[in-house]
Design a protein around this motif. Structure first.
Motif, PDB file in Angstrom:
ATOM      1  N   PRO A 158     -20.311  -8.115   0.632  1.00 45.91           N
ATOM      2  CA  PRO A 158     -20.997  -9.291   0.984  1.00 45.91           C
ATOM      3  C   PRO A 158     -21.869  -9.108   2.051  1.00 45.91           C
ATOM      4  CG  PRO A 158     -18.681  -9.568   1.583  1.00 45.91           C
ATOM      5  CD  PRO A 158     -19.005  -8.475   0.736  1.00 45.91           C
ATOM      6  N   THR A 159     -21.524  -8.395   3.175  1.00 46.61           N
ATOM      7  CA  THR A 159     -22.192  -7.996   4.131  1.00 46.61           C
ATOM      8  C   THR A 159     -22.320  -6.526   4.298  1.00 46.61           C
ATOM      9  OG1 THR A 159     -20.313  -8.114   6.004  1.00 46.61           O
ATOM     10  CG2 THR A 159     -21.287  -9.885   5.226  1.00 46.61           C
ATOM     11  N   ASP A 160     -22.822  -5.970   5.658  1.00 40.40           N
ATOM     12  CA  ASP A 160     -22.926  -4.513   5.647  1.00 40.40           C
ATOM     13  C   ASP A 160     -21.654  -3.945   6.560  1.00 40.40           C
ATOM     14  OD1 ASP A 160     -23.421  -5.608   8.298  1.00 40.40           O
ATOM     15  OD2 ASP A 160     -25.056  -4.321   8.599  1.00 40.40           O
ATOM     16  N   TRP A 161     -20.713  -4.987   6.797  1.00 39.69           N
ATOM     17  CA  TRP A 161     -19.622  -4.349   7.683  1.00 39.69           C
ATOM     18  C   TRP A 161     -18.268  -4.747   7.125  1.00 39.69           C
ATOM     19  CZ3 TRP A 161     -16.038  -8.280   8.716  1.00 39.69           C
ATOM     20  CH2 TRP A 161     -16.465  -9.576   8.772  1.00 39.69           C
ATOM     21  N   CYS A 162     -18.306  -5.227   5.813  1.00 43.00           N
ATOM     22  CA  CYS A 162     -16.870  -5.482   5.203  1.00 43.00           C
ATOM     23  C   CYS A 162     -17.246  -5.222   3.687  1.00 43.00           C
ATOM     24  CB  CYS A 162     -16.357  -6.764   5.422  1.00 43.00           C
ATOM     25  SG  CYS A 162     -17.023  -8.142   4.827  1.00 43.00           S
ATOM     26  N   GLY A 163     -16.047  -5.098   2.875  1.00 42.93           N
ATOM     27  CA  GLY A 163     -16.142  -4.836   1.411  1.00 42.93           C
ATOM     28  C   GLY A 163     -14.805  -5.280   0.744  1.00 42.93           C
ATOM     29  N   VAL A 164     -14.817  -5.297  -0.747  1.00 45.76           N
ATOM     30  CA  VAL A 164     -13.390  -5.429  -1.388  1.00 45.76           C
ATOM     31  C   VAL A 164     -13.526  -4.694  -2.592  1.00 45.76           C
ATOM     32  CG1 VAL A 164     -12.229  -7.345  -3.041  1.00 45.76           C
ATOM     33  CG2 VAL A 164     -13.818  -7.905  -0.771  1.00 45.76           C
ATOM     34  N   LEU A 165     -12.651  -3.977  -2.901  1.00 40.95           N
ATOM     35  CA  LEU A 165     -12.377  -3.440  -3.954  1.00 40.95           C
ATOM     36  C   LEU A 165     -11.027  -3.897  -5.012  1.00 40.95           C
ATOM     37  CD1 LEU A 165     -11.861   0.134  -2.660  1.00 40.95           C
ATOM     38  CD2 LEU A 165     -13.865  -0.669  -3.901  1.00 40.95           C
ATOM     39  N   ALA A 166     -11.315  -3.940  -6.511  1.00 40.09           N
ATOM     40  CA  ALA A 166     -10.328  -4.635  -7.023  1.00 40.09           C
ATOM     41  C   ALA A 166     -10.011  -3.700  -8.390  1.00 40.09           C
ATOM     42  CB  ALA A 166     -10.587  -6.020  -7.411  1.00 40.09           C
ATOM     43  N   ILE A 167      -8.917  -3.726  -8.997  1.00 39.44           N
ATOM     44  CA  ILE A 167      -8.630  -2.981 -10.105  1.00 39.44           C
ATOM     45  C   ILE A 167      -7.791  -3.804 -11.083  1.00 39.44           C
ATOM     46  CG2 ILE A 167      -6.573  -1.677  -9.064  1.00 39.44           C
ATOM     47  CD1 ILE A 167      -7.550   0.566 -10.703  1.00 39.44           C
ATOM     48  N   PHE A 177      -9.169  -4.811   0.919  1.00 42.93           N
ATOM     49  CA  PHE A 177     -10.139  -5.257   1.882  1.00 42.93           C
ATOM     50  C   PHE A 177     -10.430  -4.306   3.102  1.00 42.93           C
ATOM     51  CE2 PHE A 177     -11.721  -7.813   5.552  1.00 42.93           C
ATOM     52  CZ  PHE A 177     -12.779  -8.228   5.079  1.00 42.93           C
ATOM     53  N   SER A 178     -11.605  -4.032   2.993  1.00 42.06           N
ATOM     54  CA  SER A 178     -12.105  -2.950   4.414  1.00 42.06           C
ATOM     55  C   SER A 178     -13.089  -3.359   5.201  1.00 42.06           C
ATOM     56  CB  SER A 178     -12.348  -1.717   3.796  1.00 42.06           C
ATOM     57  OG  SER A 178     -13.406  -1.674   2.627  1.00 42.06           O
ATOM     58  N   VAL A 179     -12.955  -2.955   6.322  1.00 45.51           N
ATOM     59  CA  VAL A 179     -14.143  -3.280   7.364  1.00 45.51           C
ATOM     60  C   VAL A 179     -14.750  -1.804   8.062  1.00 45.51           C
ATOM     61  CG1 VAL A 179     -14.505  -4.300   9.616  1.00 45.51           C
ATOM     62  CG2 VAL A 179     -12.942  -5.479   8.070  1.00 45.51           C
ATOM     63  N   ASP A 180     -15.883  -1.711   8.147  1.00 48.12           N
ATOM     64  CA  ASP A 180     -16.422  -0.584   8.808  1.00 48.12           C
ATOM     65  C   ASP A 180     -16.985  -1.085  10.174  1.00 48.12           C
ATOM     66  OD1 ASP A 180     -17.485   1.710   9.655  1.00 48.12           O
ATOM     67  OD2 ASP A 180     -18.957   1.839   8.191  1.00 48.12           O
ATOM     68  N   PHE A 181     -16.251  -0.751  11.318  1.00 48.89           N
ATOM     69  CA  PHE A 181     -16.598  -1.147  12.692  1.00 48.89           C
ATOM     70  C   PHE A 181     -17.749  -0.662  13.191  1.00 48.89           C
ATOM     71  CE2 PHE A 181     -12.090  -1.802  12.790  1.00 48.89           C
ATOM     72  CZ  PHE A 181     -12.096  -2.940  12.975  1.00 48.89           C
ATOM     73  N   ASP A 182     -18.375   0.432  12.355  1.00 46.07           N
ATOM     74  CA  ASP A 182     -19.847   1.078  12.913  1.00 46.07           C
ATOM     75  C   ASP A 182     -20.925   0.033  12.799  1.00 46.07           C
ATOM     76  OD1 ASP A 182     -21.152   3.038  13.833  1.00 46.07           O
ATOM     77  OD2 ASP A 182     -21.602   3.885  11.647  1.00 46.07           O
ATOM     78  N   PHE A 230     -17.848   2.048   1.821  1.00 43.79           N
ATOM     79  CA  PHE A 230     -16.142   1.624   1.352  1.00 43.79           C
ATOM     80  C   PHE A 230     -15.385   2.820   1.781  1.00 43.79           C
ATOM     81  CE2 PHE A 230     -18.641  -1.215  -1.199  1.00 43.79           C
ATOM     82  CZ  PHE A 230     -17.842  -2.406  -1.329  1.00 43.79           C
ATOM     83  N   ILE A 231     -14.396   2.645   2.250  1.00 48.70           N
ATOM     84  CA  ILE A 231     -13.055   3.535   2.453  1.00 48.70           C
ATOM     85  C   ILE A 231     -12.415   3.709   1.348  1.00 48.70           C
ATOM     86  CG2 ILE A 231     -11.039   3.871   3.770  1.00 48.70           C
ATOM     87  CD1 ILE A 231     -12.311   2.047   5.824  1.00 48.70           C
ATOM     88  N   PRO A 232     -12.095   4.971   0.947  1.00 48.13           N
ATOM     89  CA  PRO A 232     -11.377   5.366  -0.427  1.00 48.13           C
ATOM     90  C   PRO A 232      -9.929   4.872  -0.378  1.00 48.13           C
ATOM     91  CG  PRO A 232     -12.172   7.262   0.625  1.00 48.13           C
ATOM     92  CD  PRO A 232     -12.861   6.244   1.270  1.00 48.13           C
ATOM     93  N   SER A 233      -9.254   4.606  -1.397  1.00 42.77           N
ATOM     94  CA  SER A 233      -7.879   4.316  -1.333  1.00 42.77           C
ATOM     95  C   SER A 233      -7.157   4.890  -2.448  1.00 42.77           C
ATOM     96  CB  SER A 233      -7.661   2.817  -1.323  1.00 42.77           C
ATOM     97  OG  SER A 233      -6.427   2.350  -1.407  1.00 42.77           O
ATOM     98  N   ASP A 234      -6.110   5.303  -2.189  1.00 48.17           N
ATOM     99  CA  ASP A 234      -5.020   5.739  -3.278  1.00 48.17           C
ATOM    100  C   ASP A 234      -4.275   4.915  -3.837  1.00 48.17           C
ATOM    101  OD1 ASP A 234      -5.911   8.798  -3.301  1.00 48.17           O
ATOM    102  OD2 ASP A 234      -5.087   8.818  -1.372  1.00 48.17           O
TER     103      ASP A 234
END
Length: 330
Positions: free
Chosen positions: A215-224, A247-252, A51-55
């Motif tokens: 849900p997969t190894d290349w994307c994720g969801v954060l909620a607050i 919503f974030s995506v890791d292209f690696d 996950f990519i941290p967000s402020d």
């Protein structure tokens, strides 16, 4: 002109970061995917997705890190009108921009697998870019101290749910030339009580529920989702609602790309301002590009856009803030 300068500056910063990321990748001695990184340190990883941290939307992960944020931005198109007192017709339009700078340092300590505490400090400043905005909006700066705790409620391979309690104490300072001159005119002179400096101390407390899902190894969801009590400059304490998602995506981990760059898009709503300003119904939109291939840190640039409605004056101001962020994990 100022908008183009800001956009060019942001684009240049992004190109520099991408160049640095490329060099990191070329110099790596071994290939590191998310599953390898997880074995070295306690990182924000679920289902092999980092996950990519967000402020804007805070994450629920119990990790130990130190974070540094440095940002700058502008508030665009502040406008007022000069009217003829007899006819009420507009004779002239005055406008200008404000520039912002900000900085924050925060440390979070994971006591165990389900509990963490954090402590931070920082500040921000605001200055007009021409005579009009300096006179009407003044010069202001803020210092703040944050304290919080985070407890994990539930976790599996793809999801984690935590609750957080955050406290923020702010010292607000405003040098208002306009208000000073107005007071002198109304009182008929300068006395010992007249001052250009106005200051106030405000605090805010939030109780949140934080959620992450991969849900997969290349994307994720954060909620607050959160509710709190807070104050603005020279106002009473009132309730505040906080809702956000990212919503974030890791292209690696994308087979066709496999490059350690990630992107994050986010949105957050607040019924009341968190920064000490008397603004309501705030929507913040964010976009971040980050490097995701190092086991020790996350690094990136997050751009935030907001439209602020000031309750006292019915003004609407658009702000754009670009923040360089570095989070080092222990």
């Amino acid at each position: 002109m100022k908008k183009n300068i800001t956009m060019n500056l942001t684009n240049s910063m992004l190109l520099i970061i991408i160049f640095i990321f490329t060099n990191f990748s070329l110099k790596a001695q071994e290939v590191q995917d998310s599953s390898n990184l997880l074995t070295y340190k306690r990182l924000p990883i679920l289902n092999n997705f980092r996950f990519i941290p967000s402020d804007i939307v805070y994450d629920p992960f119990i990790t130990t890190f130190i974070k540094l944020n440095v940002g700058s931005g502008v508030a665009l198109d502040l406008t007022s009108y000069r009217k003829d007192w007899n006819t009420g017709e507009i004779e002239d339009t005055l406008s200008g921009d404000l520039t912002y700078i900000s900085g924050e340092l925060q440390f979070q300590l994971a006591v165990n697998d389900w509990l963490a505490f954090n402590l931070g400090a920082g500040g921000s400043g605001r200055l007009g870019t021409n005579t009009y905005t300096i006179l009407t909006s003044g010069i202001s700066y803020t210092t703040f101290l944050t304290l919080g705790g985070k407890a994990k409620i539930w976790e599996n391979d793809k999801m984690v749910l935590s609750t957080t309690l955050d406290f923020k104490y702010q010292n607000l300072y405003l040098y208002s030339i306009y208000d000073y001159v107005k007071e002198v005119v109304e009182t008929g002179g300068i006395d010992s009580t007249a001052s250009m400096l106005e200051k106030d101390n405000v605090s805010q407390t939030f109780l949140n529920v934080n959620y992450a899902y991969a849900p997969t190894d290349w994307c994720g969801v954060l909620a607050i989702a959160g509710w709190g009590l807070g104050e603005a400059f020279e106002t009473k304490t009132k309730g505040n609602v906080r809702l956000g998602a990212a919503f974030s995506v890791d292209f690696d981990n994308v087979d066709a790309i496999e490059f350690p760059i990630g992107i994050l898009a986010s949105i957050r709503f607040n019924s009341f301002g968190e920064g000490g300003s008397n603004v309501t119904d705030i929507f913040a939109y964010g976009f971040k590009i980050a490097y995701t291939g190092h086991k020790d840190f996350d690094i990136g640039i997050e751009n935030t856009y907001q439209s602020l409605s000031y309750k006292s004056s019915d003004e609407k101001i658009k702000t754009i803030l670009s923040t360089f962020s570095l989070r080092y994990y222990f």
